[in-house]
Design an enzyme around this catalytic site. Structure first.
Site, mmCIF file in Angstrom:
data_model
loop_
_atom_site.group_PDB
_atom_site.id
_atom_site.type_symbol
_atom_site.label_atom_id
_atom_site.label_comp_id
_atom_site.label_asym_id
_atom_site.label_seq_id
_atom_site.Cartn_x
_atom_site.Cartn_y
_atom_site.Cartn_z
ATOM 1 N N LYS A 1 -22.445 -25.558 41.451
ATOM 2 C CA LYS A 1 -21.962 -26.924 41.613
ATOM 3 C C LYS A 1 -22.371 -27.823 40.443
ATOM 4 C CE LYS A 1 -19.708 -26.748 45.565
ATOM 5 N NZ LYS A 1 -20.112 -27.310 46.842
ATOM 6 N N ARG B 1 -23.589 -20.209 50.825
ATOM 7 C CA ARG B 1 -22.252 -19.828 50.336
ATOM 8 C C ARG B 1 -22.316 -19.746 48.815
ATOM 9 N NH1 ARG B 1 -17.482 -22.073 48.371
ATOM 10 N NH2 ARG B 1 -15.554 -21.161 49.192
#
Length: 348
Positions: free
Chosen positions: A293, A328
């Site tokens: 991210k 995840r």
């Protein structure tokens, strides 16, 4: 809106944790003696206070009732579902069958490469594969359901013997995926993109991930604002779960995802990660999507890299230390390796 929120803190691990639980010095998180806590943080929108679990009975009666109810959720053992085991760390492997996902778009968007990647993820230790046919990266545009389904339908046939999650916002895709034996629905919109999604989940009694997001992918990163990001998300979950129960969701096979990067800036993301244990008091397993991210780039600066494995590993291990049950990730082998070593060090 509640006045007080309860977050477990001051954690202990491994053999020492088990020793302290047996001595009744700490309380087990999720019923697991190998991770426990001795203090709680009582949070309001105006203050925070940390107290020992031994001092809870000295609190004012109204606060004490709320805190004790929250503690029941924090310490209770979570029921397993979707072939996930909530007494240990579960790795969800990302399989994007898209040309435009933010870090791996175009790599696995044909049948052979997608299937081979699914095999690799499973062999590396993924307990569930999250299959997606539509990018929801910041700035992405919605595609029609027929295009999304054309990207994923054939591989779902090949993955019927796998444990799979379906990453979609559309009810028609959910229903088709459920008929192809997917084990979990993962909707990044929190079931708000398509009003029929709830009806499908009621019809098939399918477990799902309830994610928080602000805005939609096209605009969610344009100056997101909150009064208090961790408490605003908590209130959203509490209100949404109550709404779902009132509208026919009569099971607790729900996973919560605070939605790192979905309508959050760096400050918001860090606040969520640092306070992630707050959401245990809602009583459901927690999933974090932190892999590769943007917040990792924003922190690391010149040390940023294409796959951001270092930042993903460090934030994953931090999450595990706060009791997060599902990670995840794209790089399953590297994360699985780090978890194995980490668990061995903690529990030796």
């Amino acid at each position: 809106m509640r006045r007080y929120y309860t977050s477990a803190c001051n954690f202990y691990y491994g053999k020492y944790s088990k020793f302290l639980v047996n001595k009744r010095e700490t309380l087990p998180l999720h019923g697991k003696n190998n991770i426990s806590f001795s203090h709680i943080k009582i949070i309001s929108r105006n203050s925070e206070k940390i107290i020992s679990i031994k001092k809870i009975d000295s609190l004012p009666e109204k606060i004490k009732i709320q805190i004790k109810n929250d503690l029941k959720n924090i310490i209770k053992k979570k029921k397993n579902f979707s072939n996930l085991k909530f007494n240990e760390t579960n790795i969800m492997g990302v399989l994007n069958l898209t040309p435009d996902s933010f870090s791996d778009g175009g790599k696995f968007n044909n049948l052979n490469s997608g299937y081979n990647q699914a095999l690799k993820l499973c062999k590396s230790g993924a307990r569930i594969i999250d299959v997606g046919g539509e990018s929801t990266r910041p700035g992405s545009k919605t595609i029609d359901a027929s295009k999304e389904w054309s990207r994923i339908s054939k591989i779902l046939d090949k993955l019927k013997k796998f444990n799979t999650s379906l990453d979609t916002r559309k009810s028609i895709i959910m229903e088709k995926g459920i008929k192809k034996k997917v084990n979990l629905i993962n909707d990044v919109s929190g079931l708000e993109f398509d009003q029929n999604s709830i009806k499908i989940l009621i019809k098939y009694k399918t477990p799902f991930v309830l994610q928080h997001s602000q805005g939609d992918p096209q605009n969610m990163q344009k100056n997101p604002k909150y009064q208090n990001v961790i408490l605003d998300i908590y209130d959203y979950f509490e209100k949404k779960i109550k709404f779902l129960k009132q509208n026919g969701i009569n099971h607790n096979n729900i996973i919560l995802d605070p939605g790192i990067g979905f309508g959050k800036n760096l400050k918001h993301n860090l606040s969520i990660l640092k306070n992630i244990s707050l959401y245990h008091s809602l009583g459901f397993p927690i999933l974090l999507g932190i892999s590769r991210k943007r917040f990792i780039k924003e922190i690391s600066g010149i040390n940023d890299s294409m796959e951001r494995i270092g930042g993903t590993v460090s934030s994953s291990l931090f999450a595990i230390m706060r009791g997060v049950q599902i990670l995840r990730v794209h790089d399953v082998n590297e994360i699985k390796q780090s978890v194995k070593v980490f668990d061995k060090l903690l529990n030796s």
